[in-house]
Design an enzyme around this catalytic site. Structure first.
Site, PDB file in Angstrom:
ATOM      1  N   CYS A 212     -12.720  15.974  17.923  1.00  0.00           N
ATOM      2  CA  CYS A 212     -12.488  14.899  16.957  1.00  0.00           C
ATOM      3  C   CYS A 212     -13.445  13.723  17.180  1.00  0.00           C
ATOM      4  CB  CYS A 212     -11.023  14.459  17.015  1.00  0.00           C
ATOM      5  SG  CYS A 212     -10.495  13.568  15.531  1.00  0.00           S
TER       6      CYS A 212
ATOM      7  N   HIS B 228      -8.460  19.327  15.906  1.00  0.00           N
ATOM      8  CA  HIS B 228      -7.618  19.261  17.102  1.00  0.00           C
ATOM      9  C   HIS B 228      -7.176  20.673  17.510  1.00  0.00           C
ATOM     10  CE1 HIS B 228      -6.422  14.768  16.871  1.00  0.00           C
ATOM     11  NE2 HIS B 228      -7.466  14.977  16.071  1.00  0.00           N
TER      12      HIS B 228
ATOM     13  N   GLU C 181      -5.764  21.613  20.124  1.00  0.00           N
ATOM     14  CA  GLU C 181      -4.499  21.644  20.870  1.00  0.00           C
ATOM     15  C   GLU C 181      -3.305  21.782  19.936  1.00  0.00           C
ATOM     16  OE1 GLU C 181      -4.558  17.793  19.218  1.00  0.00           O
ATOM     17  OE2 GLU C 181      -6.143  18.848  20.265  1.00  0.00           O
TER      18      GLU C 181
END
Length: 426
Positions: free
Chosen positions: A301, A393, A395
């Protein structure tokens, strides 16, 4: 006249114990108790509130969360789930977030799903707030947490109309007013909105970064250490790095390149975070110095935007950004389309086809990922140094998990770098 009316409803690295989870580590470093509970509450027919946009558009609804005034850039998030992860994502600092899903709050809030030590959004907008929290994992309601964190919100307005307006006009300054401030004149409310800070040129990393460095032990076999520059890092990111065998050294955003190099990390990681990458020259300089030292790098990001700038490319502001958990991206390396979680209002200005020369002297570079919605750069891969990044992202605690394999790719890059260094030594 309002566009809609309210409906009736409403710095030395401190070691964390080896049995501590990344979630508890973040909480401990911030001085926050990892557990707390609250009694469910329901507020019937709260007072009026108004959302005011910088172009003069007004939407009257009901107060949601804390009472008072808040100013920020209005953005919309398209995820139908994961509102707690959205609220606790530091990348949303300075922004008033509108949820496009019409019903928010039905699963309540808990401690386990927090992505950082607190709620970061400047304000919150929903169509229909849940009257009760209906999930066995909930320990309190969303309304409880909004009030406890002082988040001013509004409900009961036409979020679809506002989203269409932002998509047409672009993200803009906005404000929410409730309580006594609801009674201010239209012109005075608009004046306050216009006086608010714009996101362009704004550096927010110092507001969300950890104050003190801390470490998280590797899980399983330790392969090395990774220095994480906390520009607004999320707990799940630290978890995934530790699960790949990295000892995670979380550093404040104010750290110097000299300090990073003194730690002799196996790799460097730049996290997500809020603000304009063009206002983070110190972080760009740090990254350039560490890259020249030959340390592998992975950024996500904000970390993608900073790599772009470190390589000599510029960044620019998107009209309304990408926010949500349903953004399609093409991975040019594998040819796969991945559904990704995103939250960014800026992007790297770089042609998505071909190999390009780094203007800062780091060799050849190519775009590794791009958005299938608008062809925005979603990933960068360096061909002559060990550095890559993605704009989204991977994650994604609340999903999707299509891009989680990038943490494995990072691990492989670091291991390959270590084998190469060993070979050169021999």
């Amino acid at each position: 006249m309002p566009d809609s009316t309210a409906p009736d409803q409403a710095e030395a690295i401190q070691a964390v114990p080896t049995d501590a989870s990344p979630t508890d580590a973040v909480a401990s470093a911030a001085g926050v108790s990892p557990k707390r509970s609250s009694t469910f509450s329901v507020t019937d027919r709260p007072g009026p509130a108004v959302l005011v946009l910088e172009d003069g558009r007004r939407f009257v609804g009901r107060r949601y969360g804390s009472e008072g005034q808040t100013l920020g850039e209005i953005v919309f998030a398209t995820g139908m789930t994961g509102y707690q992860e959205t609220l606790s994502d530091p990348s949303y600092a300075g922004q008033i977030v509108l949820m496009t899903a019409p019903h928010i709050g039905n699963t309540g809030m808990n401690d386990e799903d927090m992505e950082s030590r607190q709620i970061w959004v400047a304000g919150f907008i929903v169509r229909e707030p849940a009257r009760i929290a209906s999930n066995h994992r909930a320990t309190r309601t969303l309304d409880d947490d909004l009030e406890a964190n002082g988040v001013v919100g509004i409900s009961g307005i036409d979020t679809r109309a506002i989203t269409r307006h932002i998509r047409s006009k672009g993200a803009m300054k906005s404000g929410i007013f409730s309580g006594d401030l609801f009674g201010l004149s239209d012109s005075e409310q608009l004046e306050r909105v216009l006086s608010g800070a714009a996101m362009r040129g704004r550096n927010l990393s110092f507001e969300v970064s950890t104050v003190e460095p801390f470490s998280i032990p590797a899980q399983g076999e330790r392969i090395g250490s990774v220095a994480v520059l906390d520009l607004g890092v999320k707990t799940s990111t630290l978890t995934y790095l530790a699960e790949r065998g990295f000892e995670v050294l979380v550093l404040p955003q104010s750290v110097t390149a000299e300090h990073v190099l003194s730690l002799k990390p196996s790799a460097l990681f730049f996290s997500n975070g809020p603000g304009d990458p063009a206002a983070s020259d110190a972080h760009v300089t740090l990254l350039q110095e560490v890259l020249r030292a030959g340390i592998p790098y992975f950024g996500i990001c904000f970390g993608n935007q900073l790599l772009g700038r470190a390589l000599g490319f510029r960044t620019y502001k998107l009209p309304f950004g990408h926010r949500g958990i349903n953004q399609p991206v093409l991975d040019k390396t594998t040819g796969r389309v991945e559904i990704t979680s995103q939250n960014h209002g800026f992007a790297v200005d770089m042609p998505i086809e071909g190999v390009h020369d780094s203007r800062a002297g780091f060799g050849r570079v190519e775009v590794s990922h791009y958005s299938l919605n608008d062809q925005v750069v979603e990933g960068i891969r360096c061909l002559d140094i060990n550095a890559f990044s993605v704009q989204y992202h991977p994650e994604a605690a609340s999903g999707p998990h299509d891009a989680n394999h990038l943490f494995d790719r990072f691990r492989d890059v670091v291991l390959a770098s270590q084998r190469g260094t060993a070979g050169e030594t021999k």
